[in-house]
Design an enzyme around this catalytic site. Structure first.
Site, mmCIF file in Angstrom:
data_model
loop_
_atom_site.group_PDB
_atom_site.id
_atom_site.type_symbol
_atom_site.label_atom_id
_atom_site.label_comp_id
_atom_site.label_asym_id
_atom_site.label_seq_id
_atom_site.Cartn_x
_atom_site.Cartn_y
_atom_site.Cartn_z
ATOM 1 N N GLY B 237 50.739 40.005 47.517
ATOM 2 C CA GLY B 237 51.770 39.023 48.367
ATOM 3 C C GLY B 237 51.425 37.911 48.688
ATOM 4 O O GLY B 237 50.634 37.156 47.808
ATOM 5 N N GLY B 242 49.077 37.749 53.833
ATOM 6 C CA GLY B 242 48.019 38.097 53.387
ATOM 7 C C GLY B 242 46.725 37.712 54.348
ATOM 8 O O GLY B 242 46.107 38.439 54.840
ATOM 9 N N GLU B 259 45.474 40.091 46.854
ATOM 10 C CA GLU B 259 45.855 39.028 45.867
ATOM 11 C C GLU B 259 46.823 38.220 46.388
ATOM 12 O O GLU B 259 48.136 38.879 46.702
ATOM 13 C CB GLU B 259 46.440 40.046 44.556
ATOM 14 C CG GLU B 259 46.223 39.255 43.274
ATOM 15 C CD GLU B 259 47.080 39.689 42.460
ATOM 16 O OE1 GLU B 259 47.141 40.948 42.097
ATOM 17 O OE2 GLU B 259 48.111 38.855 41.810
ATOM 18 N N CYS B 296 51.762 36.182 39.212
ATOM 19 C CA CYS B 296 50.998 35.723 39.944
ATOM 20 C C CYS B 296 49.869 35.042 39.056
ATOM 21 O O CYS B 296 49.030 34.151 39.479
ATOM 22 C CB CYS B 296 50.078 36.784 40.640
ATOM 23 S SG CYS B 296 50.252 38.484 40.091
#
Lengths: 529, 529
Positions: B237, B242, B259, B296
């Site tokens: 996210g 994070g 991640e 991402c």
């Protein structure tokens, strides 16, 4: 007297505008040693980082064979200076020259360096994975920044910042090292650094492959492990410093591998006590008193079941603890810290069986100490009753039942090791399963009928374990090649043209015997097309 | 309308004293969806942890074959409900049913589950190491606590908390999962959890093998990832959430794999532009606009050298960006966040070439946006100019020279990927080496003449990279079996009697084909005595 130089970027030089100096003490006589060592400034630490970064880049394009040669040359040079080393280290640490330093720790250290050399040359450590269909390749590679090594006080050779396991693993994986000496054996570390630096020069490695400083102000230490230029840190030492460094490194996203504290529980099951009580007591004392109890794998917690054998065991242990002279501790902090830990333990409900006092010796010493507490009382205050006392100190937990022993296991913090002593006749088999299933998850290394203090340098070793024994349950500080993976990053190559791949990932096996995982099979062959 | 149930310890039930509820929005119409979902309380989260801990213990003594059967059964059940899934997911995310959901992401997801099943059955993932001389054995084993999975908004299937890569890896390694749904596709996640729970029951796994909650108050989320009962966390996210979760987990010593964010630099070298400028522009736009840019691995930074081909490249790219209709974004936050990111980029010196405005569409959308900045200006403000804009937004850095391109590479943060486009005729070979040596250390996956958006599920994949792309440079979120090692601890057995060892470490190879590292050799054989 003389202020000792630091080793920065290939120069042995006077520390720049040092923020202070310090001297060590001979722990056997409590007398001050003549050499002074500098406390490095922030500026000086930044200089090591810059030089380390440059060396890291150069080492990435250095042949692993050359790195292996360096490690072997260094091992030879250590052997050349063995007498000088063991004598100085004995002076600095009071650890006995024989058998400990000359016949035990020194060969272990050179053996580690030679194993690391072999692993570097072999290259299998990097776990090359090749998928021919997708043309994707990956391997572990050096971090591209220097590895900071902060060694502990209790293994001046095998865990030395400039020669021990972390040093060997970091270098073999292709990283330069910034060694911060343990401040209780700076002279020892300086000899290692001298030998290493000679080997660096003779091998033609970058001058900053090894750098040496002795101490920093606390904030500079935190800056060091969290600096953008740093690759990773290997730390072995006490929990309170470890946690501070961890917080700083974590925040910056910098890998840090810590080995902090462990009470290494030993569960002695009823069948084992019935069978060989006296032997186990002797074995336990042997393990507890190794290095005057200053081992990270020292059995500080012993769990037995309440019965007449249990009583006899405590009785026997008490006699052995009392009847033996305590070893000399590494520093003035030793007896002080033990006394504090015992205070916490007794305040939390433990009773002293024997010992409990600073010993009246020429050197730093604390009487061998055995404590006891009931399982019920342990469960009332399990945190404080797991306080580590770094010396020949053990707390026996006398549980009412196997169920209570299991409950004790479930309340343990993460430890490096956990041991189960069992009957050789199968009497304890059911109990074993019950306790093992809980203990397994609390420790890195599970032992059966063996004390935890021997840490073999073999590929299957795990000298690690769940927090707070270490910072991550998947890494080991001992055991080559696995320990090297701490100081490496996973590097994937997707669609990269063949001639641009690292040798380790090209079709031809670069050594003819490197293990690689090609299309789902481990093999030493070339890639077949 | 109807308040949807949570799945706790084998029961689909009404959330207990929920601290609130929320509804989702259809991003294609901006209209509110009827189902309400509960925000779970601390008490409820503790209940999942307790149940998860119990299931973790049971799973550790469950045969890997049974776990593999579960994963395969689950994959079948997903296929049974494929139409229902793709329709609901399209409603919740606006991701197109074809080709994205039905033909792309769904087969990828079931494929991952089946690969994980195979890995569980095969057992080679656990990296068994056996040293016969020392009688020391080790392997990776399940954590003994539940794994919390928090999936991202952009891959409702392949990274789903209850069905995606982290789920598959955690289960295959023998851990139960507490899935926290991504709040932008709760209905999708509930269908997966229903299918998984049916498979759990049919396979006879512990009921709490999978549990599902949708949202927690922020402090409860921090409690969850740092709780003593938790095994580890897999999070995919945004960076800001994070980092908060990382801080809490790090402090508690709980492994967390994150991640977070990545701008995935693409270096297009002069020879490549000279050779195939138009093709690269088309390829780049294709990669940038995949999933409306919400990948991402989306290439958010493109680095070229200033020359006439560079100008033509920007010109061509601008036309393609402008000439294509922007895709629908996943939520109302989408255009808002992109606008904010672009504001930071322009304030830091980037100029808008095309786009830069919210798009006037029925759904959430933002115009395809191309920005540019000179290499010199990038180097003046490299941090802000690496701000991720989660959409079809790319910043072109026009460098004066190859040296400046290299300097740009050296100022990059850690990224998941980095790409180098080069001439097929060798014109760029020297430039490649120069930039690669710097870029290699900044990214998890290095690509050559390929855009980064395809992440193949193969053993050699690294979907990871240095901080802040992830939390640790040694782990990958994609690629079985390696991704499983995130959810395992290293377990060593020292002197443990043979019959007490896990099957994987006993002399006989438990599957007849499991790979083990015995006395320094990878082999599928039994231990020979």
């Amino acid at each position: 007297m003389s202020l000792q130089p630091v080793l920065i970027n290939g120069d042995w030089k006077k520390a720049k505008d040092s923020t202070g100096t310090f001297n060590m003490t001979n722990p056997a006589t409590k007398s001050r040693l003549p050499e002074s060592y500098p406390v490095s400034t922030k500026e000086e630490v930044l200089e090591t980082l810059e030089a380390g970064k440059k060396a890291a880049g150069e080492l990435r394009s250095t042949s692993p064979d050359k790195i292996a040669e360096f490690l072997e040359l260094f091992a030879n040079k250590i052997e050349d200076r063995a007498e000088e080393l063991v004598n100085l280290t004995n002076l600095e640490t009071a650890l006995p020259i024989e058998p400990r330093l000359r016949s035990g720790e020194l060969p272990r250290t050179t053996n580690q360096l030679r194993q690391a050399a072999e692993a570097a040359r072999d290259r299998s450590w990097c776990m090359a994975v090749i998928d021919t269909k997708s043309n994707i390749h990956s391997m572990f590679g050096a971090l591209g920044g220097p590895v900071v090594v902060m060694g502990p006080n209790n293994f001046p050779f095998a865990f030395n910042s400039a020669a021990g396991g972390d040093f060997a693993a970091a270098i073999a994986a292709g990283n330069p090292v910034i060694a911060k000496a343990n401040t209780s054996h700076c002279g020892t570390t300086k000899i290692f650094a001298e030998a290493a630096f000679e080997a660096v020069k003779e091998s033609g490695l970058p001058p900053a492959t090894l750098q040496l400083i002795y101490r920093t102000p606390p904030d500079v230490g935190l800056m060091l492990v969290s600096h953008p230029l740093v690759g990773a840190t290997g730390f072995t030492g006490g929990r309170s410093s470890g946690l501070k460094l961890k917080e700083a490194a974590d925040k910056a996203g910098k890998p840090i591998y810590l080995e902090m504290s462990s009470v290494n529980p030993v569960f002695v099951l009823p069948g084992a006590l019935k069978e060989r009580l006296q032997n186990i007591a002797t074995e336990l004392y042997g393990s507890c008193s190794l290095g005057a109890g200053q081992f990270c794998t020292n059995p500080g917690l012993v769990i037995i079941k309440k019965d007449e054998n249990g009583d006899a065991f405590i009785n026997s242990l008490g006699k052995i603890f009392e009847g033996n002279k305590p070893g000399t501790l590494l520093s003035a902090a030793g007896p002080k810290n033990i006394a504090e830990a015992i205070k916490i333990l007794t305040k939390a409900g433990a009773e002293i069986v024997v010992g409990g006092k600073e010993a009246d010796e020429a050197g730093y010493a604390f009487s061998n100490t055995l404590l006891r507490v009931s399982g019920t009382n342990f469960l009332k205050n399990p945190n404080n009753l797991q306080t580590e006392a770094f010396g020949t100190v053990s707390l026996i937990i006398v549980a009412d039942s196997i169920e209570q022993m299991t409950e004790v296991a479930s309340r343990l913090e993460g430890n490096l090791t956990g041991s189960l002593y069992t009957s050789t006749k199968g009497d304890d088999d059911l109990y074993y399963s019950k306790i093992e299933s809980v203990l397994r998850l609390k420790v890195g290394r599970l032992l059966n009928d063996k004390m935890p203090t021997g840490v073999a340098v073999v590929p299957s070793m795990n000298h690690g374990g769940p927090f707070p024994a270490t910072g991550h349950p998947g890494f080991t500080a001992v055991g080559i090649p696995r320990s090297m993976l701490r100081f490496a990053a996973l590097h994937c190559y997707d669609n990269v043209r063949h001639h641009r791949l690292p040798e380790e990932l090209q079709d031809k096996n670069p050594t003819g015997k490197m293990w690689r995982f090609i299309d789902g099979q481990w093999t030493q062959s070339d890639v077949e097309r």
